[in-house]
Design an enzyme around this catalytic site. Sequence first.
Site, short mmCIF file in Angstrom:
data_model
loop_
_atom_site.label_atom_id
_atom_site.label_comp_id
_atom_site.label_asym_id
_atom_site.label_seq_id
_atom_site.Cartn_x
_atom_site.Cartn_y
_atom_site.Cartn_z
N ASP A 66 -26.73 16.79 30.74
CA ASP A 66 -27.80 17.16 31.67
C ASP A 66 -27.23 17.39 33.06
O ASP A 66 -26.17 16.84 33.42
CB ASP A 66 -28.85 16.05 31.72
CG ASP A 66 -29.56 15.86 30.39
OD1 ASP A 66 -29.54 16.79 29.57
OD2 ASP A 66 -30.12 14.76 30.18
N LYS A 67 -27.96 18.13 33.86
CA LYS A 67 -27.52 18.46 35.21
C LYS A 67 -27.11 17.23 36.00
O LYS A 67 -26.05 17.21 36.65
CB LYS A 67 -28.63 19.22 35.95
CG LYS A 67 -28.29 19.57 37.39
CD LYS A 67 -29.46 20.27 38.07
CE LYS A 67 -29.14 20.54 39.53
NZ LYS A 67 -30.28 21.20 40.23
#
Length: 322
Positions: free
Chosen positions: A145-146
């Site tokens: 995830d970011k």
Amino acid sequence: MNARQHDAIRLVLEISEREHGERLDKLIASRVTGMSRSFVQQLMKQGAILVNGQPCKPAQRVRFGDRLEVYLPPVEPPSDLEPEYLPIPVIYEDDEIIVFDKPPGIVTHPAPGHEHGTLVNALKAIRPDLQVQPSHRPGIVHRLDKDTSGLLVVAKTEPARLALLEQWQSRSVVKRYTTLVHGVVEPDSGTIDAPISRDPRERTKMAVVAWGRPAITHFRVLERFQCATLLDVTIETGRTHQIRVHCAFIGHPVVGDQQYGGNRPFCVPVPRQFLHARYLRFRHPTTGRVIELETPLPWDLRVVLERLRTLERERVPCQARG
């Protein structure tokens, strides 16, 4: 060009007991990242997919022990990704793979709303001659995830990508994370076995639902605080947002996770979701030797822990911490 010509890439899949009875085209599309069911069906029409050496049909049901051969077309030229030099450390590299220590705030590959500043853009800048499928995210085997930091493996050749994908699909890769969750987790260790799929009420989120795909998360307590617990987490499966969803499901959302933890207050400032992919163990796609890599907790998360420990030493009650 027929995919079974001499320059095609050959992928061999073995059907496990849990996959017995599944529809063939659906199974292959789920096992091989980047392949849609329509593309699988197209390959079948070309004779590029065999079951136990025989031609097959999309609706065919697989059996435990079946051996699938998938002949993929040659690698296409890479797309026009814009190269961008970004501060992403490389902690391991050879002729077949490259392993990054991804900082938080960086998306793995371009997507709507994130066309620039991704790890793939950085990869294009430092390895401009890389020609690996799929062309819009070359060599990507798994994602983070970011706002999750840590280890991320990229294949530098198409055979290496397919070999690594098979390891990820067969769950033979060991993936460990460090996370801080809200509340005091009572058991010293445990397992969360709960299926995950798209949230039927909010399509941008994932959720534990009865019809979801199997998802298994193991956890072990590393340290307890008055209002939080530091966990060592190992995941058998790699569902989207798995750790975040599972922790929220048991009532202990990841600290700093705005999506699954809401605006739940915390006693010290947290810059992002407290989740770090710290450890990977897998086999080299060419030599077969075991590769074991570990990266320490980044400074922004270490600061959070030190502030928590300071408050613990000073015996400041949770409700007085603001």
